[in-house]
Design a protein around this motif. Sequence first.
Motif, PDB file in Angstrom:
ATOM      1  N   SER A 271       0.882  -1.192  -0.056  1.00  0.00           N
ATOM      2  CA  SER A 271      -0.103  -0.006  -0.044  1.00  0.00           C
ATOM      3  C   SER A 271       0.714   1.330   0.056  1.00  0.00           C
ATOM      4  CB  SER A 271      -0.971   0.028   1.130  1.00  0.00           C
ATOM      5  OG  SER A 271      -0.287  -0.103   2.257  1.00  0.00           O
ATOM      6  N   ARG A 272       2.008   1.342   0.495  1.00  0.00           N
ATOM      7  CA  ARG A 272       3.188   2.282   0.620  1.00  0.00           C
ATOM      8  C   ARG A 272       3.834   2.577  -0.551  1.00  0.00           C
ATOM      9  NH1 ARG A 272       4.438   5.737   4.756  1.00  0.00           N
ATOM     10  NH2 ARG A 272       6.489   6.842   4.491  1.00  0.00           N
ATOM     11  N   TYR A 273       4.401   1.544  -1.189  1.00  0.00           N
ATOM     12  CA  TYR A 273       5.243   1.751  -2.198  1.00  0.00           C
ATOM     13  C   TYR A 273       4.756   1.176  -3.477  1.00  0.00           C
ATOM     14  CZ  TYR A 273       8.398   2.281   1.662  1.00  0.00           C
ATOM     15  OH  TYR A 273       8.809   2.733   3.008  1.00  0.00           O
ATOM     16  N   ILE A 274       3.598   0.492  -3.729  1.00  0.00           N
ATOM     17  CA  ILE A 274       3.372  -0.220  -5.182  1.00  0.00           C
ATOM     18  C   ILE A 274       1.999   0.495  -5.472  1.00  0.00           C
ATOM     19  CG2 ILE A 274       3.082  -2.209  -6.342  1.00  0.00           C
ATOM     20  CD1 ILE A 274       5.068  -3.627  -4.336  1.00  0.00           C
ATOM     21  N   GLN A 275       0.976  -0.052  -4.765  1.00  0.00           N
ATOM     22  CA  GLN A 275      -0.415   0.394  -5.134  1.00  0.00           C
ATOM     23  C   GLN A 275      -1.169   0.793  -3.714  1.00  0.00           C
ATOM     24  OE1 GLN A 275      -1.410  -3.374  -7.441  1.00  0.00           O
ATOM     25  NE2 GLN A 275      -2.049  -1.819  -8.960  1.00  0.00           N
ATOM     26  N   GLY A 276      -1.687   2.189  -3.889  1.00  0.00           N
ATOM     27  CA  GLY A 276      -2.465   2.253  -2.541  1.00  0.00           C
ATOM     28  C   GLY A 276      -3.728   1.649  -2.405  1.00  0.00           C
ATOM     29  N   ALA A 277      -4.440   2.047  -1.229  1.00  0.00           N
ATOM     30  CA  ALA A 277      -5.557   1.443  -0.973  1.00  0.00           C
ATOM     31  C   ALA A 277      -6.762   1.776  -1.906  1.00  0.00           C
ATOM     32  CB  ALA A 277      -6.133   1.584   0.336  1.00  0.00           C
ATOM     33  N   LYS A 278      -6.689   3.222  -2.019  1.00  0.00           N
ATOM     34  CA  LYS A 278      -7.938   3.564  -3.115  1.00  0.00           C
ATOM     35  C   LYS A 278      -7.609   3.026  -4.626  1.00  0.00           C
ATOM     36  CE  LYS A 278      -9.315   7.748  -0.587  1.00  0.00           C
ATOM     37  NZ  LYS A 278      -9.430   9.356  -0.659  1.00  0.00           N
ATOM     38  N   THR A 279      -6.584   3.173  -5.032  1.00  0.00           N
ATOM     39  CA  THR A 279      -6.185   2.582  -6.294  1.00  0.00           C
ATOM     40  C   THR A 279      -6.743   0.986  -6.639  1.00  0.00           C
ATOM     41  OG1 THR A 279      -4.182   4.010  -6.231  1.00  0.00           O
ATOM     42  CG2 THR A 279      -4.239   1.839  -7.878  1.00  0.00           C
ATOM     43  N   LEU A 280      -6.495   0.371  -5.430  1.00  0.00           N
ATOM     44  CA  LEU A 280      -6.866  -1.150  -5.622  1.00  0.00           C
ATOM     45  C   LEU A 280      -8.458  -1.109  -5.435  1.00  0.00           C
ATOM     46  CD1 LEU A 280      -4.024  -2.867  -3.645  1.00  0.00           C
ATOM     47  CD2 LEU A 280      -4.551  -3.201  -6.141  1.00  0.00           C
TER      48      LEU A 280
ATOM     49  N   ASP B 228      -3.303   7.675 -10.150  1.00  0.00           N
ATOM     50  CA  ASP B 228      -2.490   8.932 -10.180  1.00  0.00           C
ATOM     51  C   ASP B 228      -2.041   9.368  -9.186  1.00  0.00           C
ATOM     52  OD1 ASP B 228      -2.674   8.007 -13.021  1.00  0.00           O
ATOM     53  OD2 ASP B 228      -3.221  10.121 -13.665  1.00  0.00           O
ATOM     54  N   ILE B 229      -2.913   9.828  -8.186  1.00  0.00           N
ATOM     55  CA  ILE B 229      -2.669  10.566  -6.798  1.00  0.00           C
ATOM     56  C   ILE B 229      -1.848   9.720  -6.091  1.00  0.00           C
ATOM     57  CG2 ILE B 229      -3.623  11.683  -4.854  1.00  0.00           C
ATOM     58  CD1 ILE B 229      -3.570  13.259  -7.550  1.00  0.00           C
ATOM     59  N   GLU B 230      -2.156   8.352  -5.857  1.00  0.00           N
ATOM     60  CA  GLU B 230      -1.457   7.750  -4.920  1.00  0.00           C
ATOM     61  C   GLU B 230      -0.111   7.258  -5.228  1.00  0.00           C
ATOM     62  OE1 GLU B 230      -4.635   5.670  -2.057  1.00  0.00           O
ATOM     63  OE2 GLU B 230      -4.479   4.272  -3.611  1.00  0.00           O
ATOM     64  N   ARG B 231      -0.083   7.077  -6.717  1.00  0.00           N
ATOM     65  CA  ARG B 231       1.327   6.645  -7.449  1.00  0.00           C
ATOM     66  C   ARG B 231       2.166   7.989  -7.039  1.00  0.00           C
ATOM     67  NH1 ARG B 231       2.477   6.741 -13.820  1.00  0.00           N
ATOM     68  NH2 ARG B 231       4.514   5.964 -14.068  1.00  0.00           N
ATOM     69  N   LEU B 232       1.906   9.018  -6.925  1.00  0.00           N
ATOM     70  CA  LEU B 232       2.675  10.184  -6.705  1.00  0.00           C
ATOM     71  C   LEU B 232       3.088  10.170  -5.271  1.00  0.00           C
ATOM     72  CD1 LEU B 232       0.824  13.009  -8.518  1.00  0.00           C
ATOM     73  CD2 LEU B 232       3.085  12.241  -9.051  1.00  0.00           C
ATOM     74  N   ASP B 233       2.088   9.519  -4.342  1.00  0.00           N
ATOM     75  CA  ASP B 233       2.581   9.334  -2.817  1.00  0.00           C
ATOM     76  C   ASP B 233       3.652   8.406  -2.993  1.00  0.00           C
ATOM     77  OD1 ASP B 233       0.704  11.230  -2.072  1.00  0.00           O
ATOM     78  OD2 ASP B 233      -0.861   9.876  -1.699  1.00  0.00           O
ATOM     79  N   SER B 234       3.442   7.383  -3.649  1.00  0.00           N
ATOM     80  CA  SER B 234       4.636   6.286  -3.573  1.00  0.00           C
ATOM     81  C   SER B 234       5.907   6.857  -4.036  1.00  0.00           C
ATOM     82  CB  SER B 234       4.262   5.232  -4.459  1.00  0.00           C
ATOM     83  OG  SER B 234       2.941   4.547  -4.060  1.00  0.00           O
ATOM     84  N   VAL B 235       5.996   7.705  -5.058  1.00  0.00           N
ATOM     85  CA  VAL B 235       7.118   8.336  -5.462  1.00  0.00           C
ATOM     86  C   VAL B 235       7.912   9.144  -4.350  1.00  0.00           C
ATOM     87  CG1 VAL B 235       8.181   9.847  -7.104  1.00  0.00           C
ATOM     88  CG2 VAL B 235       6.552   8.426  -7.990  1.00  0.00           C
ATOM     89  N   LEU B 236       7.067   9.656  -3.465  1.00  0.00           N
ATOM     90  CA  LEU B 236       7.794  10.515  -2.547  1.00  0.00           C
ATOM     91  C   LEU B 236       8.242   9.520  -1.460  1.00  0.00           C
ATOM     92  CD1 LEU B 236       8.048  13.335  -1.598  1.00  0.00           C
ATOM     93  CD2 LEU B 236       5.770  13.475  -0.506  1.00  0.00           C
ATOM     94  N   TYR B 237       7.564   8.594  -1.131  1.00  0.00           N
ATOM     95  CA  TYR B 237       7.635   7.623  -0.015  1.00  0.00           C
ATOM     96  C   TYR B 237       9.067   6.837  -0.673  1.00  0.00           C
ATOM     97  CZ  TYR B 237       3.002   7.998   1.836  1.00  0.00           C
ATOM     98  OH  TYR B 237       1.859   8.319   2.568  1.00  0.00           O
ATOM     99  N   SER B 238       9.018   6.566  -1.750  1.00  0.00           N
ATOM    100  CA  SER B 238      10.346   5.584  -2.192  1.00  0.00           C
ATOM    101  C   SER B 238      11.264   6.454  -2.388  1.00  0.00           C
ATOM    102  CB  SER B 238       9.782   5.184  -3.619  1.00  0.00           C
ATOM    103  OG  SER B 238       8.480   4.292  -3.216  1.00  0.00           O
ATOM    104  N   PHE B 239      11.448   7.792  -2.812  1.00  0.00           N
ATOM    105  CA  PHE B 239      12.657   8.317  -3.237  1.00  0.00           C
ATOM    106  C   PHE B 239      12.821   9.860  -2.299  1.00  0.00           C
ATOM    107  CE2 PHE B 239      11.048   6.169  -7.145  1.00  0.00           C
ATOM    108  CZ  PHE B 239      11.891   5.281  -6.833  1.00  0.00           C
TER     109      PHE B 239
END
Length: 291
Positions: free
Chosen positions: A7-16, A231-242
């Motif tokens: 949920s944090r780095y790959i696909q968020g809860a809302k995305t799925l 799209d929004i949660e993907r941006l969160d994953s980018v920030l968490y990852s890098f």
Amino acid sequence: MANNVWSRYIQGAKTLYYSRKLRFDDLFRDRWKKIFNLNDKENLKILEIGCGPGALAGALHRWYPNAEITAVDRDEKLISFAIDHEKGIDFMVGDALSLPFAEGTFDAVISNTVCEHIEPKGFYGEQFRVLKKGGVCLVLSSRKGINDTKYKDFTEYEKKFWEKAEKYDDSIERYDVGKYYAKESEMPVIMERYGFVNVSTDFLTIALTPDDPKFSSELAHDIINSDRYSDIERLDSVLYSFPDHFTEEETEIMKRIANERYDERIEKFEKGERVWDTNVSVIMALRGEKP
């Protein structure tokens, strides 16, 4: 062991959740139930493995009202989301390779886009163990579909952002995403290898096109907003990852641009201005039985 990696780095809860809510909408119920071939009059015990935020489990609860639905996932955040959004289901944190159930507990087990990420011997072995004799194993696996939803080109800012993210993205290798993906001809062979009989395959396509008149206005909005959440949660994953390479300010700018794009898309829909953007999912379904 529980974690929040997915949920944090790959696909968020809302995305799925919202993408699967569409895929398992009651509009497609009869097609899914024909493939599952389960008796909806019986008091079945059904287990979903890798349930994520609970959309499929929710559909099973609606479609098999006499069944007892249990659903497990390693990701605590996804399970918490599922508990908040789908009622009447026993959600719990659990590992697909070490299911917390006795041998012969369930009449059916089901998973959706899970087999690609888990070593097959353990994945099928645990399902075989917890199934009753004559029990059904259902495995759903996404295949290559059609994604033509970008009706408007990226801005230069977006292009540079994603080019930069691509340089650092190692999530597939780091988290074994898709490590055990198998070809269509290999899938039934693998299921048979681990003891299942009467194995059969089928394919189901789900075409989500907001401008198609068969979709209600509400469902059309849900289709558009499902892509927004992704799209929004993907941006969160980018920030968490890098965190060393991206700032919160950069991702907030990206979110603003994305939200403006989806707001504009909804405005076009409400004005009757057809775009015909579409997403077509192709799902391979395997069905096997425990002898």
